[in-house]
Motif scaffolding. Structure first.
Motif, PDB file in Angstrom:
ATOM      1  N   GLN A  67       2.544   1.707  -3.420  1.00  0.00           N
ATOM      2  CA  GLN A  67       1.605   2.121  -4.461  1.00  0.00           C
ATOM      3  C   GLN A  67       1.223   3.592  -4.338  1.00  0.00           C
ATOM      4  O   GLN A  67       0.881   4.220  -5.329  1.00  0.00           O
ATOM      5  CB  GLN A  67       0.340   1.269  -4.408  1.00  0.00           C
ATOM      6  N   HIS A  68       1.288   4.126  -3.135  1.00  0.00           N
ATOM      7  CA  HIS A  68       0.884   5.517  -2.921  1.00  0.00           C
ATOM      8  C   HIS A  68       2.085   6.459  -2.784  1.00  0.00           C
ATOM      9  O   HIS A  68       1.965   7.534  -2.211  1.00  0.00           O
ATOM     10  CB  HIS A  68      -0.023   5.606  -1.690  1.00  0.00           C
ATOM     11  N   TYR A 122       0.829  -1.206   0.000  1.00  0.00           N
ATOM     12  CA  TYR A 122       0.000   0.000   0.000  1.00  0.00           C
ATOM     13  C   TYR A 122       0.868   1.262   0.000  1.00  0.00           C
ATOM     14  O   TYR A 122       0.602   2.212  -0.734  1.00  0.00           O
ATOM     15  CB  TYR A 122      -0.932  -0.015   1.211  1.00  0.00           C
TER      16      TYR A 122
END
Length: 114
Positions: free
Chosen positions: A38-39, A35
């Protein structure tokens, strides 16, 4: 050599007892890292929070761990007892601080910059 083999066997047996817990923690860690990657988390800015969180966890673990094991700090009679307790606390601090708090802090730093 026997002591090393005995320690490896003890760690293996303990790991077998806690396989569900270990798999849950590793799964949460991988999900958190994916996560954060991905960000576009700001890892450099988040490192300070991860280290600070790790230090806090280390201190808390050092103070609380003897009571969890139904002992107390007063029962630590030798310096080597304090060294082993610090090693346990530092291990928890590194795992929690750099494994979990650092990615969360990196995500928060990215969110503030955006």
């Amino acid at each position: 050599m026997y002591e090393i083999w005995l320690a490896i066997n003890i760690l293996y047996e303990l790991a077998l007892m806690y396989v569900p817990f270990i798999l849950t923690v590793v799964t949460l860690w991988v999900v958190l890292l994916v996560y954060a990657l991905q960000h576009q988390a700001d890892w450099r800015k988040g490192l300070r929070g991860g280290i600070l969180g790790g230090v806090v966890v280390t201190v808390l673990t050092f103070l609380i761990f003897p009571y969890i094991t139904k002992s107390s700090l007063a029962n630590l009679g030798y310096w080597i007892d304090f060294v082993f307790l610090f090693q346990i606390a530092a291990g928890y601090g590194v795992v929690v601080g750099l494994g979990f708090i650092w990615p969360i802090a990196a995500l928060r730093c990215r969110a503030k910059a955006a």
